[in-house]
Design a protein around this motif. Structure first.
Motif, PDB file in Angstrom:
ATOM      1  N   VAL A 109      -3.854   3.891 -11.446  1.00 14.81           N
ATOM      2  CA  VAL A 109      -4.661   2.739 -11.935  1.00 14.81           C
ATOM      3  C   VAL A 109      -4.172   1.501 -11.434  1.00 14.81           C
ATOM      4  O   VAL A 109      -3.140   1.081 -11.471  1.00 14.81           O
ATOM      5  N   ASP A 110      -5.100   0.488 -11.244  1.00 10.38           N
ATOM      6  CA  ASP A 110      -4.902  -0.780 -10.690  1.00 10.38           C
ATOM      7  C   ASP A 110      -5.775  -1.582 -11.316  1.00 10.38           C
ATOM      8  O   ASP A 110      -6.994  -2.075 -11.123  1.00 10.38           O
ATOM      9  N   GLY A 111      -5.457  -2.276 -12.602  1.00  9.02           N
ATOM     10  CA  GLY A 111      -6.576  -3.003 -13.390  1.00  9.02           C
ATOM     11  C   GLY A 111      -7.569  -2.210 -13.956  1.00  9.02           C
ATOM     12  O   GLY A 111      -7.513  -1.247 -14.690  1.00  9.02           O
ATOM     13  N   ASN A 112      -8.816  -2.769 -13.343  1.00  9.61           N
ATOM     14  CA  ASN A 112      -9.809  -1.859 -13.865  1.00  9.61           C
ATOM     15  C   ASN A 112     -10.517  -0.878 -13.004  1.00  9.61           C
ATOM     16  O   ASN A 112     -11.523  -0.189 -13.154  1.00  9.61           O
ATOM     17  N   LEU A 113      -9.621  -0.408 -11.732  1.00 11.22           N
ATOM     18  CA  LEU A 113      -9.985   0.451 -11.093  1.00 11.22           C
ATOM     19  C   LEU A 113      -8.956   1.685 -11.140  1.00 11.22           C
ATOM     20  O   LEU A 113      -7.784   1.766 -11.404  1.00 11.22           O
ATOM     21  N   VAL A 114      -9.895   2.742 -11.291  1.00 14.82           N
ATOM     22  CA  VAL A 114      -9.111   4.143 -11.771  1.00 14.82           C
ATOM     23  C   VAL A 114      -9.520   5.117 -10.715  1.00 14.82           C
ATOM     24  O   VAL A 114     -10.804   5.396 -10.269  1.00 14.82           O
ATOM     25  N   THR A 115      -8.555   5.815 -10.032  1.00 17.09           N
ATOM     26  CA  THR A 115      -9.014   6.535  -8.996  1.00 17.09           C
ATOM     27  C   THR A 115      -7.934   7.654  -9.031  1.00 17.09           C
ATOM     28  O   THR A 115      -6.777   7.838  -9.611  1.00 17.09           O
ATOM     29  N   ALA A 116      -8.421   8.815  -8.153  1.00  8.56           N
ATOM     30  CA  ALA A 116      -7.857  10.139  -8.200  1.00  8.56           C
ATOM     31  C   ALA A 116      -8.092  10.951  -6.960  1.00  8.56           C
ATOM     32  O   ALA A 116      -9.198  10.710  -6.238  1.00  8.56           O
ATOM     33  N   PRO A 117      -7.114  11.684  -6.508  1.00  9.98           N
ATOM     34  CA  PRO A 117      -7.470  12.398  -5.038  1.00  9.98           C
ATOM     35  C   PRO A 117      -8.642  13.451  -5.275  1.00  9.98           C
ATOM     36  O   PRO A 117      -9.156  13.634  -4.286  1.00  9.98           O
ATOM     37  N   ALA A 118      -8.700  14.032  -6.350  1.00  9.23           N
ATOM     38  CA  ALA A 118      -9.410  15.167  -6.244  1.00  9.23           C
ATOM     39  C   ALA A 118      -9.576  15.748  -7.746  1.00  9.23           C
ATOM     40  O   ALA A 118      -8.942  15.320  -8.496  1.00  9.23           O
ATOM     41  N   TRP A 119     -10.622  16.984  -7.933  1.00  8.28           N
ATOM     42  CA  TRP A 119     -10.959  17.092  -9.337  1.00  8.28           C
ATOM     43  C   TRP A 119      -9.564  17.817 -10.130  1.00  8.28           C
ATOM     44  O   TRP A 119      -9.706  17.977 -11.419  1.00  8.28           O
ATOM     45  N   PRO A 120      -8.694  18.389  -9.446  1.00  9.61           N
ATOM     46  CA  PRO A 120      -7.523  18.696 -10.304  1.00  9.61           C
ATOM     47  C   PRO A 120      -7.070  17.611 -11.016  1.00  9.61           C
ATOM     48  O   PRO A 120      -6.261  17.738 -12.079  1.00  9.61           O
ATOM     49  N   ALA A 121      -7.375  16.256 -11.020  1.00  8.10           N
ATOM     50  CA  ALA A 121      -6.851  15.281 -11.497  1.00  8.10           C
ATOM     51  C   ALA A 121      -7.611  14.576 -12.884  1.00  8.10           C
ATOM     52  O   ALA A 121      -7.386  14.019 -13.636  1.00  8.10           O
ATOM     53  N   HIS A 122      -8.582  15.593 -13.032  1.00  2.39           N
ATOM     54  CA  HIS A 122      -9.718  15.225 -14.162  1.00  2.39           C
ATOM     55  C   HIS A 122      -9.020  14.741 -15.521  1.00  2.39           C
ATOM     56  O   HIS A 122      -9.538  13.936 -15.907  1.00  2.39           O
ATOM     57  N   PRO A 123      -8.132  15.613 -15.919  1.00  3.99           N
ATOM     58  CA  PRO A 123      -7.383  15.333 -17.221  1.00  3.99           C
ATOM     59  C   PRO A 123      -6.782  13.872 -17.068  1.00  3.99           C
ATOM     60  O   PRO A 123      -7.096  13.077 -18.307  1.00  3.99           O
ATOM     61  N   ARG A 124      -6.044  13.647 -16.214  1.00  3.07           N
ATOM     62  CA  ARG A 124      -5.281  12.239 -16.101  1.00  3.07           C
ATOM     63  C   ARG A 124      -6.338  11.246 -15.911  1.00  3.07           C
ATOM     64  O   ARG A 124      -6.183  10.149 -16.441  1.00  3.07           O
TER      65      ARG A 124
END
Length: 199
Positions: free
Chosen positions: A163-178
């Motif tokens: 998370v960087d301010g208003n930008l929320v990123t993840a590597p792939a679908w296993p990260a969905h909960p977070r």
């Protein structure tokens, strides 16, 4: 207060989970989500693909669901939306060639509206040139593009989020909960659990 409106940009062979799960989860907690695809209208469908991690050097790909769009790309106005979601899969590879898609993404970035992107969805952010100086993650194969676009690529496990301010990123679908939990926070949503009454 009116429910926040969220725009989701999808395309053929976007990743099935990365489209379906946030589309349904965001609606489940009360947000309005409009899913659009360039060149397609409300009621039409995009074909999705399931990307899985089965021990090969890269992900495998299998047919997913047909996902029905609930808004028309040519009719949307980005100023009517509070946040943007960009799923991954193969779709971002060609969606980033669409000038209107890039204009829409720049609107959200320039107006500091929340953006959630996952996996190959970062390819659209790199093409829109909105990652300079931003910390983010992506599917590892997209890392070089993030760096070339001036972003700070952060390598995290597949089930983690950056998370960087208003930008929320993840590597792939296993990260969905977070990924979704952090996006909810950025959107101002608080989920409280009531304690079960003692018997």
């Amino acid at each position: 207060m009116a429910a926040k409106r969220i725009l989701m940009i999808v395309g053929d062979f976007g990743e099935d989970y990365e489209i379906m799960v946030p589309f349904q989860a965001l609606q489940a907690v009360g947000f309005q989500v409009d899913a659009v695809c360039p060149g397609k209208k409300k009621g039409q469908k995009v074909r999705t693909a399931v990307h899985d991690f089965e021990g090969d050097q890269t992900y495998s790909e299998k047919p997913g669901h047909n996902f029905q769009l609930n808004a028309t790309f040519d009719e949307i106005r980005p100023e009517d939306y509070d946040a943007l979601v960009i799923p991954g899969g193969r779709a971002p590879e060609y969606l980033r060639l669409n000038d209107r898609v890039l204009e829409i993404v720049r609107h959200f970035a320039q107006n500091n509206k929340p953006i959630a992107a996952i996996c190959h969805g970062l390819q659209i952010l790199t093409a829109a040139d909105v990652l300079k100086g931003r910390r983010c993650t992506a599917y590892p194969a997209v890392g070089p593009e993030v760096k070339a676009a001036g972003g700070e690529y952060v390598e995290v496990p597949a089930d983690e989020v950056v998370v960087d301010g208003n930008l929320v990123t993840a590597p792939a679908w296993p990260a969905h909960p977070r990924w979704l939990a952090e996006f909810f926070k950025v959107l101002g949503l608080r989920i409280e659990h009531e304690e079960a009454a003692m018997a």
